[in-house]
Scaffold this motif. Structure first.
Motif, short mmCIF file in Angstrom:
data_model
loop_
_atom_site.label_atom_id
_atom_site.label_comp_id
_atom_site.label_asym_id
_atom_site.label_seq_id
_atom_site.Cartn_x
_atom_site.Cartn_y
_atom_site.Cartn_z
N GLY A 110 50.50 -54.42 -25.87
CA GLY A 110 50.04 -55.23 -24.69
C GLY A 110 48.76 -54.53 -23.95
N LEU A 111 48.18 -53.74 -24.31
CA LEU A 111 47.00 -52.92 -23.84
C LEU A 111 45.90 -53.23 -24.55
CD1 LEU A 111 48.28 -49.48 -23.12
CD2 LEU A 111 48.09 -51.48 -21.40
N ARG A 112 44.70 -53.62 -24.10
CA ARG A 112 43.54 -53.98 -24.79
C ARG A 112 42.75 -52.56 -24.95
NH1 ARG A 112 42.44 -59.11 -26.86
NH2 ARG A 112 40.57 -59.76 -26.05
N ILE A 113 42.21 -52.49 -26.44
CA ILE A 113 41.68 -51.56 -26.87
C ILE A 113 40.14 -52.15 -27.59
CG2 ILE A 113 43.44 -50.08 -27.00
CD1 ILE A 113 43.21 -50.30 -30.22
N GLN A 114 39.11 -51.25 -27.46
CA GLN A 114 37.85 -51.62 -28.00
C GLN A 114 37.52 -50.97 -29.15
OE1 GLN A 114 34.43 -51.49 -25.19
NE2 GLN A 114 33.36 -50.55 -26.64
N LEU A 115 37.24 -51.44 -29.98
CA LEU A 115 36.71 -50.86 -31.51
C LEU A 115 35.53 -51.23 -32.14
CD1 LEU A 115 40.24 -51.75 -33.08
CD2 LEU A 115 39.76 -49.58 -31.96
N SER A 116 35.04 -50.19 -32.80
CA SER A 116 33.68 -50.69 -33.58
C SER A 116 34.19 -50.92 -35.12
CB SER A 116 32.92 -49.24 -33.63
OG SER A 116 33.61 -48.15 -34.44
N SER A 117 33.44 -51.29 -35.92
CA SER A 117 33.71 -51.69 -37.28
C SER A 117 34.53 -50.50 -38.16
CB SER A 117 32.51 -52.22 -37.83
OG SER A 117 32.04 -53.46 -37.47
N GLU A 118 33.85 -49.20 -37.77
CA GLU A 118 34.33 -48.21 -38.41
C GLU A 118 35.80 -47.97 -37.95
OE1 GLU A 118 30.03 -48.35 -38.35
OE2 GLU A 118 31.33 -48.35 -36.70
N GLN A 119 35.96 -48.15 -36.59
CA GLN A 119 37.37 -47.87 -36.14
C GLN A 119 38.31 -48.82 -36.53
OE1 GLN A 119 36.14 -47.66 -32.11
NE2 GLN A 119 36.49 -45.46 -31.83
N LEU A 120 38.16 -50.00 -37.00
CA LEU A 120 38.90 -51.02 -37.43
C LEU A 120 39.26 -50.78 -38.76
CD1 LEU A 120 40.37 -53.76 -36.84
CD2 LEU A 120 38.41 -54.99 -37.37
N GLN A 121 38.22 -50.29 -39.56
CA GLN A 121 38.40 -50.08 -40.99
C GLN A 121 39.02 -48.80 -41.30
OE1 GLN A 121 34.61 -48.86 -43.21
NE2 GLN A 121 35.19 -50.05 -44.88
N ASN A 122 38.69 -47.80 -40.37
CA ASN A 122 39.23 -46.44 -40.79
C ASN A 122 40.71 -46.48 -39.92
OD1 ASN A 122 39.98 -43.51 -40.66
ND2 ASN A 122 38.27 -43.47 -41.99
N GLN A 123 42.01 -46.32 -40.49
CA GLN A 123 43.06 -46.18 -39.67
C GLN A 123 43.21 -44.81 -38.77
OE1 GLN A 123 47.76 -46.78 -40.41
NE2 GLN A 123 46.70 -46.48 -42.20
N THR A 124 42.74 -43.88 -39.13
CA THR A 124 42.62 -42.53 -38.50
C THR A 124 41.74 -42.83 -37.34
OG1 THR A 124 42.99 -41.20 -40.62
CG2 THR A 124 42.36 -40.00 -38.58
N LEU A 125 40.63 -43.59 -37.41
CA LEU A 125 39.75 -43.63 -36.17
C LEU A 125 40.40 -44.49 -35.43
CD1 LEU A 125 36.21 -43.99 -38.18
CD2 LEU A 125 37.34 -41.70 -36.90
N TRP A 126 41.18 -45.61 -35.79
CA TRP A 126 41.90 -46.52 -34.98
C TRP A 126 42.94 -45.76 -34.04
CZ3 TRP A 126 47.20 -47.92 -35.76
CH2 TRP A 126 47.63 -49.01 -34.88
N GLN A 127 43.62 -44.87 -34.97
CA GLN A 127 44.96 -44.18 -34.26
C GLN A 127 44.20 -43.28 -33.16
OE1 GLN A 127 46.37 -40.89 -36.59
NE2 GLN A 127 48.50 -41.59 -36.17
N ARG A 128 42.83 -42.63 -33.59
CA ARG A 128 42.05 -42.02 -32.29
C ARG A 128 41.78 -42.77 -31.21
NH1 ARG A 128 37.42 -38.77 -34.64
NH2 ARG A 128 39.15 -37.99 -35.81
N ALA A 129 41.37 -44.06 -31.26
CA ALA A 129 40.83 -45.06 -30.41
C ALA A 129 42.27 -45.39 -29.37
CB ALA A 129 40.26 -46.08 -30.81
N CYS A 130 43.45 -45.29 -30.01
CA CYS A 130 44.63 -45.72 -29.31
C CYS A 130 44.93 -44.57 -28.41
CB CYS A 130 45.70 -46.03 -30.31
SG CYS A 130 45.51 -47.59 -31.19
N MET A 131 44.88 -43.30 -28.95
CA MET A 131 45.05 -42.13 -28.01
C MET A 131 44.15 -42.10 -26.94
SD MET A 131 45.57 -39.51 -31.26
CE MET A 131 45.61 -38.16 -30.17
#
Length: 508
Positions: free
Chosen positions: A338-359
């Motif tokens: 339910g929360l909105r997060i902003q991502l780059s292409s690298e963060q969407l492609q790389n699960q670890t970077l996505w995990q860090r963005a969520c944190m």
């Protein structure tokens, strides 16, 4: 007041944007191919009238810039949905929802509010109602508790009903599951508006049911209609887990009592004995991933229930839709819990970077999944993504044009064609000529990097430019030619400064 104006008022939401969906062919699975796009313009009476006339369908964005909403929806994306069965359950549970057929044959269940309420609160009530209806996991609109306004985020839209209102495929059902005319829907929508206090009363009723009040919400909701006939074996096994937790010394007798009182007809004693033997051999966990429990699952409440699931398992995130901003580089907005997060292409492609963005953005560290599952999820989100156009100046081509304009019209301009050799731009005869090396040096100083020489040349050509030669006079009057590039000359804006009359009177 026109129908369009009334429909616009019913779906009041974001003031600065709306959505459109282009629908293509219908596939074998009954789902219509479609592409969703957000237009950064207000939803107007004229656009809604075109929607009603069947010219161009539009969608409303429930959440506004203050993260509030006056309507929300549950999107049940089931193509063989039994609409009558759903309507009967809505009435039995006394939910203040209007049931509309979606473009693919599913249902949009609309909640209309009397006042603007925080999106996070509306989403909470809608999620609970979806679970009560047996559609846990259905998409909830607004899709997010808040939006990232400062980055151009506007939230997600939902297609409005009554496109081509004369022969609509998206219409509202009445209590008899018969289609309403548009005028009937407009009356019904305003009549159905509720306050948060009305929704809280519904919640209180569901949380004080007689059976399983301290157990998993799924089993409580399943038996909200009274005794069940199917699937009795699955239900009894699930109830066995609950009985062992709540009645450790007499769970067998409690399970037999549930069989007698909650099943119609009860299971034979031999089948009850089989379930008891299964639980005698092992302490089983709840079968949450199986139906019908999955459709009624509410993990956030189950984990705090006295005899619910344990909280030692990793929390699987609820990942919603994906919105793609067509800037360069691209920007992605994803809904996570339910929360909105902003991502780059690298963060969407790389699960670890996505995990860090969520944190960093929502204080939550989701567990990772298998790479192939992650790729499948991302591909699914991208295939159903909503796109947001951006102004031309936010694209690479737009940024290049601005830098080229500055280069060609700045104080470094050449006073004679011979100065082109000094990396200065020369304007004459409606074109501006320059050496590519001079432009590249200028772009480097402006920190416009990341584009190759070939890409720069292509952007010059896209603007109507090309390479050519310029005659110049060298020392001692010797003429020669200089290879250069040229673009159509820019028209500089002329600004007239106001002239203030000054009195000649001497004040002393």
């Amino acid at each position: 007041m026109s129908q369009a104006k009334k429909l616009l008022a019913v779906f009041a939401g974001a003031k600065n944007a709306h959505g459109t969906t282009s629908v293509g062919r219908v596939g074998r699975n009954g789902k219509a191919d479609s592409k969703s796009k957000i237009i950064r313009e207000p939803l107007t009476e004229k656009l809604v009238q075109d929607h009603i006339d069947g010219k161009q369908g539009v969608g409303a964005i429930p959440i506004n810039e203050d993260n509030a909403c006056r309507f929300g929806a549950i999107d049940i994306d089931v193509y063989d949905l039994n609409q009558k069965e759903l309507q009967d359950r809505i009435q039995k549970l006394k939910l203040p929802l209007l049931q509309c057929r979606s473009k693919s044959g599913g249902a949009h269940l609309y909640l209309f509010l009397k006042e603007w309420e925080q999106a996070s609160v509306a989403r909470e009530y809608l999620t609970e109602m979806a679970i009560m209806l047996g559609h846990s996991g259905a998409e909830i609109f607004p899709k997010q508790d808040s939006i990232i306004v400062e980055r151009g985020d506007v939230g997600n839209f939902i297609n409005m009903p009554y496109f081509d209102a004369e022969t609509p495929q998206r219409f509202c059902y009445d209590r008899k599951t018969e289609s309403m005319e548009l005028d009937e829907f407009l009356v019904a929508a305003n009549k159905a508006r509720v306050n948060l206090s009305d929704l809280e009363a519904i919640r209180s009723t569901t949380q004080t049911r007689k059976h399983f009040s301290d157990g998993p919400p799924c089993i409580r909701n399943i038996f909200s209609d009274g005794p069940q006939s199917e699937p009795r074996n699955k239900l009894l096994f699930f109830m066995g887990v609950y009985c062992k937790k709540k009645f450790p010394d007499s769970w067998q007798a409690s399970l037999e009592e549930y069989n007698r009182t909650l099943f119609s007809p009860p299971l034979p004693s031999s089948e009850v004995l089989t379930v008891i033997k299964q639980h005698d051999k092992k302490d089983w966990g709840y079968t949450c991933k199986d139906e019908p429990f999955k459709s009624y699952c509410d993990p956030s409440l189950c984990v705090v229930a006295k005899h619910g699931i344990t909280d030692d398992s990793p929390d699987a995130p609820q990942v919603g839709g994906l919105t793609i901003m067509l800037s360069e580089p691209r920007l992605y907005f994803m809904d996570v819990n339910g929360l909105r997060i902003q991502l780059s292409s690298e963060q969407l492609q790389n699960q670890t970077l996505w995990q860090r963005a969520c944190m960093e953005q929502c204080n939550f560290m989701p567990p990772t999944t298998k790479p192939q599952n992650w790729q499948k999820m991302v591909n699914g989100l991208m295939s159903q993504a909503t796109y947001i156009d951006v102004p031309y100046e936010e694209t690479i081509a737009g940024q290049f044009k601005e830098h080229l304009f500055s280069y060609c019209t700045s104080h470094i301009r050449a006073m004679a064609p011979e100065e082109i050799e000094m990396n200065k731009p020369w304007t004459d005869g409606g074109v501006t000529k320059f050496k590519l090396e001079g432009l590249l040096e200028f772009l480097h100083h402006r920190r416009f990097v990341g584009q190759t020489r070939a890409q720069i040349i292509q952007m010059i050509r896209d603007m109507g430019g090309d390479s050519g030669v310029q005659n110049i006079v060298k020392a001692k009057g010797r003429r020669t030619t200089l290879r250069c590039w040229y673009v159509p000359a820019f028209q500089e804006d002329e600004t007239e400064l106001p002239v203030k009359e000054i009195s000649n009177d001497i004040p002393f």
